[in-house]
Structure formats: C-alpha cells, structure tokens
Scaffold this motif. Structure first.
Motif, PDB file in Angstrom:
ATOM      1  N   ASP A 384     -57.375  -4.039 106.340  1.00  0.00           N
ATOM      2  CA  ASP A 384     -56.808  -2.689 106.281  1.00  0.00           C
ATOM      3  C   ASP A 384     -55.861  -2.535 105.102  1.00  0.00           C
ATOM      4  N   SER A 385     -55.583  -1.265 104.772  1.00  0.00           N
ATOM      5  CA  SER A 385     -54.571  -0.972 103.767  1.00  0.00           C
ATOM      6  C   SER A 385     -53.197  -1.329 104.319  1.00  0.00           C
ATOM      7  N   ALA A 386     -52.206  -1.391 103.416  1.00  0.00           N
ATOM      8  CA  ALA A 386     -50.848  -1.741 103.832  1.00  0.00           C
ATOM      9  C   ALA A 386     -50.321  -0.749 104.858  1.00  0.00           C
ATOM     10  N   ILE A 387     -50.635   0.551 104.671  1.00  0.00           N
ATOM     11  CA  ILE A 387     -50.131   1.581 105.591  1.00  0.00           C
ATOM     12  C   ILE A 387     -50.763   1.427 106.961  1.00  0.00           C
ATOM     13  N   ASP A 388     -52.096   1.175 107.018  1.00  0.00           N
ATOM     14  CA  ASP A 388     -52.769   1.012 108.305  1.00  0.00           C
ATOM     15  C   ASP A 388     -52.278  -0.240 109.024  1.00  0.00           C
ATOM     16  N   LEU A 389     -52.090  -1.315 108.262  1.00  0.00           N
ATOM     17  CA  LEU A 389     -51.581  -2.555 108.850  1.00  0.00           C
ATOM     18  C   LEU A 389     -50.197  -2.331 109.447  1.00  0.00           C
ATOM     19  N   TRP A 390     -49.345  -1.605 108.705  1.00  0.00           N
ATOM     20  CA  TRP A 390     -47.983  -1.288 109.154  1.00  0.00           C
ATOM     21  C   TRP A 390     -48.026  -0.523 110.471  1.00  0.00           C
ATOM     22  N   LYS A 391     -48.828   0.532 110.526  1.00  0.00           N
ATOM     23  CA  LYS A 391     -48.894   1.358 111.736  1.00  0.00           C
ATOM     24  C   LYS A 391     -49.395   0.558 112.924  1.00  0.00           C
ATOM     25  N   ASP A 392     -50.441  -0.236 112.706  1.00  0.00           N
ATOM     26  CA  ASP A 392     -51.032  -0.989 113.805  1.00  0.00           C
ATOM     27  C   ASP A 392     -50.055  -2.005 114.375  1.00  0.00           C
ATOM     28  N   LEU A 393     -49.429  -2.801 113.499  1.00  0.00           N
ATOM     29  CA  LEU A 393     -48.556  -3.870 113.975  1.00  0.00           C
ATOM     30  C   LEU A 393     -47.269  -3.334 114.586  1.00  0.00           C
ATOM     31  N   THR A 394     -46.637  -2.344 113.943  1.00  0.00           N
ATOM     32  CA  THR A 394     -45.377  -1.818 114.494  1.00  0.00           C
ATOM     33  C   THR A 394     -45.600  -1.195 115.867  1.00  0.00           C
ATOM     34  N   ASN A 395     -46.699  -0.472 116.037  1.00  0.00           N
ATOM     35  CA  ASN A 395     -46.967   0.153 117.339  1.00  0.00           C
ATOM     36  C   ASN A 395     -47.305  -0.883 118.399  1.00  0.00           C
ATOM     37  N   ARG A 396     -48.074  -1.922 118.043  1.00  0.00           N
ATOM     38  CA  ARG A 396     -48.405  -2.955 119.024  1.00  0.00           C
ATOM     39  C   ARG A 396     -47.151  -3.689 119.497  1.00  0.00           C
ATOM     40  N   PHE A 397     -46.319  -4.106 118.541  1.00  0.00           N
ATOM     41  CA  PHE A 397     -45.109  -4.835 118.904  1.00  0.00           C
ATOM     42  C   PHE A 397     -44.171  -3.947 119.718  1.00  0.00           C
ATOM     43  N   ALA A 398     -44.020  -2.685 119.307  1.00  0.00           N
ATOM     44  CA  ALA A 398     -43.090  -1.783 119.995  1.00  0.00           C
ATOM     45  C   ALA A 398     -43.530  -1.517 121.430  1.00  0.00           C
ATOM     46  N   ARG A 399     -44.824  -1.262 121.634  1.00  0.00           N
ATOM     47  CA  ARG A 399     -45.317  -0.997 122.992  1.00  0.00           C
ATOM     48  C   ARG A 399     -45.099  -2.208 123.906  1.00  0.00           C
TER      49      ARG A 399
END
Length: 594
Positions: A384-399
């Motif tokens: 993934d792009s840096a932005i997609d990677l950022w969104k995916d990981l931050t949301n997974r960890f936060a949830r």
C-alpha cells in the motif's frame, strides 16, 4: 487559504453555559460545497479549542469546545460559553438556549478537493454566527426576558465588527489582506471586474481556461501519448517488483524514495519497513537520531505522530479513554491515594488543623499488566501507499487498544492479578431488577433506573452517566413513567446520544447484550467514570514476525503464519486500573443479589 461552511442546527442545552450542537455536516452548504468529515483533522484544533464570534479573530473567544465527535456525517461539539467571564458570551448562550440562534460555522484549511467536496481539511476553529441577525427574533428574545434592550446594542456592535465590506477590502493592497479577508474576497470573486481580478490575481484561485473546439482533438492525442508512456512505465515497475517478491513476502531491498520533508505517513512507512527487515538504517538516515526512540527492550518504537494518532482514535472508538481519569506514564507503576471521604476541618483548641476522624484513605501502588495483541498483515498492506498504510495501522491499533481499555474498566474479572472492572468490583451499590431480566421492563424497569441515580453520592450523580449495551437501550426506550411519559429522550443525533431520566448515557459493546444476560449477571452502570484511574505505560511496543501461529482465547489456531506465508505484528501494551472510589457507581443486576 481558509474556508468556512455554515450549519443550521438546534442546540441542546445542557445547563451551566454548556450546549451540544452540530457544528458541521457533510451535507451541501449554501454555496454548493461539501466538507467530507472523514477527512477533517481536528487534532490541532483540540489543542486550543476556542469558539469565536462570527470568525472574528480580532476579538477574544466567547467559549471553548469541551469535546468533539463525528457521528453519521455530523460533527457534534459540546460547547461551554464563557458566561461568567464575558457578558456578551452569556447573551449568546441564552439566545442558543432559547432557540433564537441556530447557526454555527466551521473554519478550516482545505488540503485536498474533489469537485465541490473538500476530501481533506484541517479544522482551525468554529464560530457562533447569526446568519443573519434576525431583528424579530432578537425582539422576541427581549420580550421573553432572555436578553435586555441594552444587549441589542452590544450584539449589533459585535455583528458590525464581524461583517466585511468588499469596498474596504479592495482599497487594500493584496499583501496587506488578512486570511479572513482573502477568504471573503475569493467568495465574492464573481462580483469583481476584470481589472480588479488582475490586481488580486495572487489571492484569487486560478481560473480554468476553456479549451476551444479546434484544440480538443490535439489535446486528445497528447493525452493518448501520455497514457501510452505511463502504461510502459507501469509495466517496467511491475516487472521490477516481480523480481523482488518471493513467497508472498515483500523484499524491501531498495531505498524508498520520498521528496521534500517527510509526512507523518511516510515516516510511519519507513519505520514499518525497518520493522519488517529488522534494519532501521534508512529510517535513521532520513528521520534522524531523535526519532530513533527505543523501548525498555531496545526495540524501535513507532513515530510519535503515529502514537498520537492512535491515542486520538482511541477516544473515538472507546469509552474509557473519553471519560475515565487516564494517566500515561513511562514508570513501571503508578502510585496514588484511594478513598471517598473528603477532608473535613474541625475547630481545635490549639493552632493547627486536624483531619476528620474515620477517613477511609489508603495508598495504592498500581503495577501495569501486559497485554499482547497480534495484527495479521496482508501482502496488500505491505504494498500500500504510505497514506493507506497509515490509515490501516492506526485504526487497527486504536480499535484494539480502545476495546481492551473498555474491558479493563467495565468487565474485567482477573482473579489471578486481583483486577476487577466496575461490574465485578466490591463497594459499588448493587440494585436488582427482580427475579430475572424479564422483570426489567415497564414500571419495574422505570423504578430501578431511577433508584440507580440516587444510589450514588451527589457529586457522582451530578456528573454521572449511564453505561450500557445498545440492546439494553432498546428496551429502555419503551419504558414510561406513571404519567405515560418516556424516561428516554433522544439526543441531536438520535439514539446514539440522549438521556435516561434526564441523565446522559454512553453505549459500549463490551457490556452485556440483552440476550447474553443471565440471572445474577450485572449488566448496566451509572456513575462518574472520573473515579476510576486508567494508567497506561508508554510507549507502545511492536514486533514483526512471520513464523508461529495465531490463536484465540480458547486456544484454537486461527492462522499458521509459516504454512500460509503470512506476516503479523505483535503489539504490546501495558496498563491497569484502580477504582479510587467504587461507591461512586451503582450497578444493575438481573435477578437476586447474592
């Protein structure tokens, strides 16, 4: 360039100068523009959450935002007006309370736009606005005693100061315009002459030139040539990637290319690359030694922007991080005092003060417990792009973090480490619904909910709220008092927020659903969650691995990494909680209380 969008809403008065209102939505505004709230960044605004009058930056704020949340395409703010510090702010609060003012306007900096939709933006403020000040409404407010006649002059003076005059703005040089004046000029650009547009061409957005008919075919040919070149380039990149992909594992052997100053997303991707390859050399080279922070095991922790975003999202996904007394520390434990009695001063026969006899204070030393979560990582994510990677990981960890925090606060029943959530804590006021959960209905349900309010001390009651599962709320919504009135009232966003017996409630998925409640089970809470301290040891620790198995709590194998050529991130968080005053909570129990 700063923009502002108007929202007409009905504010909900919460008392003491506080209202709750929709300050922005993703519906089309009066200029035909749309703000996509999913792309609105509010983090910097909440560091200084001022509420202005009519976007007037030259005047002091009239209030502050206590909380912001996004819900079903709406941005909902809890606003506290400075009623004790500013008489004008007090009048504005009363006008909202009486329904004579209903408008808010959000100020933001556009980042990305798709057509008439702002897909990414940074919020900088929101304002109370009259739009326009309605003389008849203000006169009615005077007749109802909400404001005095002399206040109309103050209102008009503030309103006059906030209005902009196009003629006065055009008398200024472009470089002398304020940000608000620039935005106003852009909004009025259709009214400018061609000569005026030439003078302010550096301020106004570039107008798109119309393509004449005879140039269209030529431009089509140019586009075709560009697409052909782009297709050839993509083919070469694909072949290059194929040469470094083996068994579904990405080989980050070449350097990642970024231009200019790194964004938070690009920093995270470099850190992630170092995590996968176990080589943080490039991350160190690009980001610098200061970013190479390690945990107590020597592992490189994620960038601080990543951790800050996870913490911000935890408040959106979770309940504990919003309402409990959250303490973040780098220490292995947290020390404090627990007990509910206040210090009482008594008259003495000599100089000095003596504490009230029988105060029940005790010191606690809270050791952090370690919790491990595993996030499977797909090949798609690695590519993934840096932005997609950022969104995916931050949301997974936060949830995941938010859910674990809520379970720790509400439902934990850890007999090994003597850690109990509010439902299982000793010292709370327990109230029975009757023989079984079936009794939690009609008149019996109304009475026990009312009893919950008065089972806690007055401070906990005045600052308290109900915590329950959405299915339990569904039953409460049918209950009526002796006069046939519903004890549940909806909030401005429907059932997501509202009140039960006039007190606010919050829904959480970690509390028992109606179908899960058995006789003797506690299932609903009322109280002030600030009486529980949630201690979180920072920083968060992570590790990348591609061997081993992932199991559930019952020991069932969910994923064998080696057999399926998969990867995963192991996240390690350390936290614990203590109920410093358990008497601040009342618990509703199905069936008899043992």
């Amino acid at each position: 360039m700063k923009k502002s969008l108007l929202t007409i809403t009905k504010a909900k008065d919460l008392g003491e100068g506080v209202i709750e209102a929709i300050v922005a939505s993703d519906s089309q505004d009066r200029h035909g523009e749309i703000l996509d709230l999913k792309g609105l960044d509010t983090s910097k605004y909440m560091q200084n959450p001022v509420v202005l009058w009519a976007h007037d930056y030259s005047q002091p704020p009239i209030g502050r935002t206590l909380s912001l949340r996004k819900s079903e395409g709406k941005l909902i703010a809890k606003i506290q007006f400075a009623i004790n510090e500013d008489s004008f702010a007090h009048k504005i609060y009363k006008l909202y309370k009486g329904g004579f003012m209903k408008a808010f306007s959000i100020g933001f900096i556009p980042k990305e736009m798709d057509g008439d939709t702002y897909t990414k933006a940074e919020m900088i403020e929101h304002s109370s606005v009259p739009v326009p000040a309605n003389p008849e409404a203000l006169a009615l407010a005077v007749s109802k005693g909400l404001i005095k006649e002399i206040d109309l002059e103050l209102f008009a003076e503030r309103q006059k100061g906030s209005e902009m005059n196009l003629k006065e703005i055009l008398a200024k040089r472009p470089e002398d315009l304020t940000g608000e004046e620039r935005a106003f000029l852009i909004e009025k650009s259709a009214e400018l002459t061609e000569a005026q547009k030439m003078v302010y061409k550096d301020v106004l957005p570039e107008e798109k030139e119309e393509v004449v008919e005879e140039d269209k075919e030529e431009k089509k040919d140019e586009v075709k040539e560009e697409l052909k070149s782009l297709s050839e380039a993509v083919s070469k990149i694909t072949q290059s990637l194929d040469s470094v992909v083996t068994h579904k594992n990405i080989n980050f052997s070449s350097k990642t290319k970024f231009s200019g100053e790194l964004t938070k997303e690009e920093k995270t991707k470099l850190w992630f690359k170092g995590l996968v390859t176990n080589d943080f050399g490039e991350y160190h080279e690009v980001v610098g030694k200061q970013a190479m922070t390690t945990d107590d095991n020597g592992a490189i922790i994620p960038p601080e922007e990543f951790i800050a975003e996870v913490m911000r999202l935890e408040e959106e996904y979770g309940v504990a991080s919003r309402y409990a007394n959250v303490r973040r520390t780098t220490n292995a434990s947290l020390r404090g005092i627990k007990g509910g009695d206040d210090l009482e001063f008594v008259k003495t026969s000599e100089l000095g003060l003596k504490a009230k006899q029988g105060t029940s204070y005790e010191q606690y030393n809270l050791s952090h417990l370690e919790y491990t979560g595993i996030v499977p990582v797909s090949d798609t994510l690695l590519e993934d792009s840096a932005i997609d990677l950022w969104k995916d990981l931050t949301n997974r960890f936060a949830r995941a973090n938010a859910k674990r925090q809520d379970e720790l606060i509400f439902t934990e029943n850890d007999t090994d480490d003597d850690v109990y959530g509010i439902l299982n804590a000793t010292g709370t006021a327990q109230i029975s619904v009757g023989a079984s959960i079936a009794n939690f209905d009609g008149k019996e349900g109304v009475d026990v909910l009312n009893e919950m309010l008065y089972a806690v001390p007055t401070p906990s009651m005045s600052n308290g709220r109900f915590y329950l599962h959405r299915t339990v709320l569904g039953r409460i919504q049918r209950m009526k008092d002796d006069d046939g009135r519903h004890i549940w009232s909806p909030g401005i966003d429907g059932g997501v927020s509202g009140t039960i017996w006039g007190m606010p409630y919050t829904l959480t998925e970690v509390l028992p659903a109606l179908t899960e409640i058995e006789d003797g089970d506690p299932f609903m809470i009322f109280g002030d969650l600030r009486n529980t301290t949630l201690s979180i040891r920072t920083p968060m620790q992570t590790q990348f691995f591609n061997t081993g198995v992932i199991t559930n709590s019952d020991g069932d194998v969910l994923l064998n990494l080696m057999q399926q050529d998969a990867q995963a991130i192991r996240a390690r968080v350390r936290m614990n909680q203590v109920h410093v005053f358990p008497e601040a909570y009342s618990i509703l129990v199905a069936g008899d209380i043992s």
